[in-house]
Design an enzyme around this catalytic site. Structure first.
Site, PDB file in Angstrom:
ATOM      1  N   GLY A 162      -5.178  14.524  17.275  1.00  0.00           N
ATOM      2  CA  GLY A 162      -5.179  13.213  17.906  1.00  0.00           C
ATOM      3  C   GLY A 162      -6.534  12.770  18.425  1.00  0.00           C
ATOM      4  N   GLU A 202      -3.058  10.477   3.019  1.00  0.00           N
ATOM      5  CA  GLU A 202      -4.298  10.734   3.769  1.00  0.00           C
ATOM      6  C   GLU A 202      -4.267  12.186   4.211  1.00  0.00           C
ATOM      7  OE1 GLU A 202      -5.091   8.068   7.015  1.00  0.00           O
ATOM      8  OE2 GLU A 202      -4.811   6.303   5.779  1.00  0.00           O
ATOM      9  N   GLU A 242       0.847  -1.201   0.000  1.00  0.00           N
ATOM     10  CA  GLU A 242       0.000   0.000   0.000  1.00  0.00           C
ATOM     11  C   GLU A 242       0.876   1.242   0.000  1.00  0.00           C
ATOM     12  OE1 GLU A 242      -3.310  -0.374   2.847  1.00  0.00           O
ATOM     13  OE2 GLU A 242      -3.138   1.775   3.219  1.00  0.00           O
ATOM     14  N   ASP A 261       0.220   5.301   0.581  1.00  0.00           N
ATOM     15  CA  ASP A 261      -0.880   6.129   1.100  1.00  0.00           C
ATOM     16  C   ASP A 261      -0.639   7.615   1.140  1.00  0.00           C
ATOM     17  OD1 ASP A 261      -2.437   4.011   1.969  1.00  0.00           O
ATOM     18  OD2 ASP A 261      -1.567   3.989   3.967  1.00  0.00           O
ATOM     19  N   HIS A 295      -0.734  12.994   5.626  1.00  0.00           N
ATOM     20  CA  HIS A 295      -0.158  11.809   6.262  1.00  0.00           C
ATOM     21  C   HIS A 295       0.228  10.845   5.143  1.00  0.00           C
ATOM     22  CE1 HIS A 295      -0.463   8.534   9.416  1.00  0.00           C
ATOM     23  NE2 HIS A 295      -0.726   7.813   8.348  1.00  0.00           N
ATOM     24  N   THR A 296       1.425  10.269   5.211  1.00  0.00           N
ATOM     25  CA  THR A 296       1.846   9.297   4.198  1.00  0.00           C
ATOM     26  C   THR A 296       2.324   8.015   4.877  1.00  0.00           C
ATOM     27  OG1 THR A 296       4.147  10.067   4.138  1.00  0.00           O
ATOM     28  CG2 THR A 296       2.609  11.137   2.614  1.00  0.00           C
ATOM     29  N   TRP A 353      -9.453   9.973  15.958  1.00  0.00           N
ATOM     30  CA  TRP A 353      -7.991  10.165  15.953  1.00  0.00           C
ATOM     31  C   TRP A 353      -7.481  11.285  15.047  1.00  0.00           C
ATOM     32  CZ3 TRP A 353      -5.530   9.541  11.228  1.00  0.00           C
ATOM     33  CH2 TRP A 353      -6.256   8.846  10.248  1.00  0.00           C
ATOM     34  N   ARG A 413       5.244   3.158   8.725  1.00  0.00           N
ATOM     35  CA  ARG A 413       6.269   4.012   8.109  1.00  0.00           C
ATOM     36  C   ARG A 413       5.699   5.402   7.858  1.00  0.00           C
ATOM     37  NH1 ARG A 413       7.175  -0.889   4.639  1.00  0.00           N
ATOM     38  NH2 ARG A 413       9.038  -1.894   5.468  1.00  0.00           N
ATOM     39  N   GLU A 414       5.093   5.963   8.902  1.00  0.00           N
ATOM     40  CA  GLU A 414       4.390   7.232   8.724  1.00  0.00           C
ATOM     41  C   GLU A 414       5.330   8.434   8.621  1.00  0.00           C
ATOM     42  OE1 GLU A 414       3.957   5.135  11.294  1.00  0.00           O
ATOM     43  OE2 GLU A 414       1.909   4.362  11.110  1.00  0.00           O
ATOM     44  N   ARG A 469       9.527   5.379  19.806  1.00  0.00           N
ATOM     45  CA  ARG A 469       8.781   4.301  19.186  1.00  0.00           C
ATOM     46  C   ARG A 469       9.675   3.108  18.833  1.00  0.00           C
ATOM     47  NH1 ARG A 469       5.367   5.539  13.774  1.00  0.00           N
ATOM     48  NH2 ARG A 469       4.645   3.417  13.362  1.00  0.00           N
TER      49      ARG A 469
END
Ligand SMILES: *[C@@H]1O[C@H](CO)[C@@H](O)[C@H](O)[C@H]1NC(C)=O
Length: 287
Positions: free
Chosen positions: A198, A104, A100, A102, A117-118, A194, A128-129, A276
């Site tokens: 957030g 967004e 995918e 993305d 957002h990718t 979200w 992998r944002e 993270r």
């Protein structure tokens, strides 16, 4: 999908698939997948709009599946108070080990910035944002959002400015999408749990319906069908230049632009999120 990267593999595709350059018509190229009459194709297929109300969002997808392509779409996002809404625009294959790519767009209160957002999924694995603010108001006019996907890299661009590159690093053990054909998908839906700050800012249903608009879809892409079909390079005399996107990569100007965007507009990068990844960053971050 652990197929080894090789020039031979690329050549196989170049010679057996048909590269289609399609100046898009939404009637011809897309199908409405949900939301009933909330999704509309207008102006003889030149224009598409999605809307969202309290009962439902809406969405469409491409009729074709593609294995590599350079795909452009112009979008004008939900204006005004779009907090809680998300407009997606992405390529995806199917199944639990899907690939995918993305885009967004996370809405916001009037005057507050959208977040672009990718993400990139390979064999079902995302995480992998990267997120960006834009250098313009994406609700005022149409802007072009592009995905270049070829065997060497995936490049996300906005109005021709590259904002992100995901390179083929199979040689370093990182998965790369290259064996699963993908469709184009887009949707407008409620994600107020979200999306905005957030999840702090909820969708104001008094503003519904929310509407996002699409035009000037263009795909230079290898179309994949069950009969195996066909980027046949000798179908058209212009095809070898038409296929230059299959070998395209960032030049020094493109790299400088990505750095400019990352320095000035990137607001989140998984590759710098030490909390993270306490055990160390994913391999593609270190390359
Ligand atoms: C919305 O605006 C707030 C305040 O400027 C900002 O922190 C946030 O990143 C913006 N975008 C989204 C999608 O929350």
């Amino acid at each position: 999908m652990k197929m080894k990267s090789s020039i031979g593999f690329l050549l196989l595709y170049v010679t057996t698939l048909l590269v289609i350059a399609s100046a898009g018509n939404f009637y011809q190229d897309m199908e409405i997948t949900w939301g009933d009459n909330r999704a509309k194709i207008l102006e003889n297929g030149q224009f598409l709009s999605l809307s969202l109300d309290k009962a439902s969002g809406s969405g469409f997808r491409s009729k074709n599946e593609y294995l590599f392509g350079k795909i452009d779409m112009q979008l004008k996002l939900v204006p005004g108070n779009s907090a809680g809404t998300v407009t997606t625009y992405y390529l995806s294959s199917q199944g639990s080990t899907h690939d995918e790519i993305d885009f967004e767009f996370l809405g916001n209160l009037s005057g507050d910035p959208y977040i672009l957002h990718t993400n990139v999924f390979t064999q079902g694995k995302g995480n992998r944002e990267q997120q960006f603010y834009l250098w313009f108001d994406p609700t005022k006019d149409f802007h072009t959002y592009s995905i270049l996907w070829n065997p060497q890299s995936i490049i996300f661009s906005v109005d021709g400015t590259p904002i992100r590159e995901f390179k083929n690093l199979e040689s370093k053990g990182v998965g790369y999408p290259k064996n699963q054909a993908m469709r184009i998908y887009s949707s407008l839906w409620n994600a107020d749990d979200w999306a905005t700050r957030g999840g702090l800012v909820k969708t104001d249903w008094a503003q519904a319906p929310f509407t996002a608009s699409y035009r000037n879809f263009n795909a230079q892409a290898c179309v994949w069908t069950s009969s195996g079909s066909s980027c046949s390079s000798n179908k058209s005399p212009t095809s070898s230049s038409a296929q230059s996107w299959l070998r395209e990569s960032l030049d020094s100007n493109g790299i400088a632009k990505i750095h400019w965007v990352q320095k000035n507009y990137m607001i989140y990068n998984y590759c710098t999120d030490t909390k993270r990844f306490p055990q160390g960053f994913p391999s593609e971050c270190l390359a």
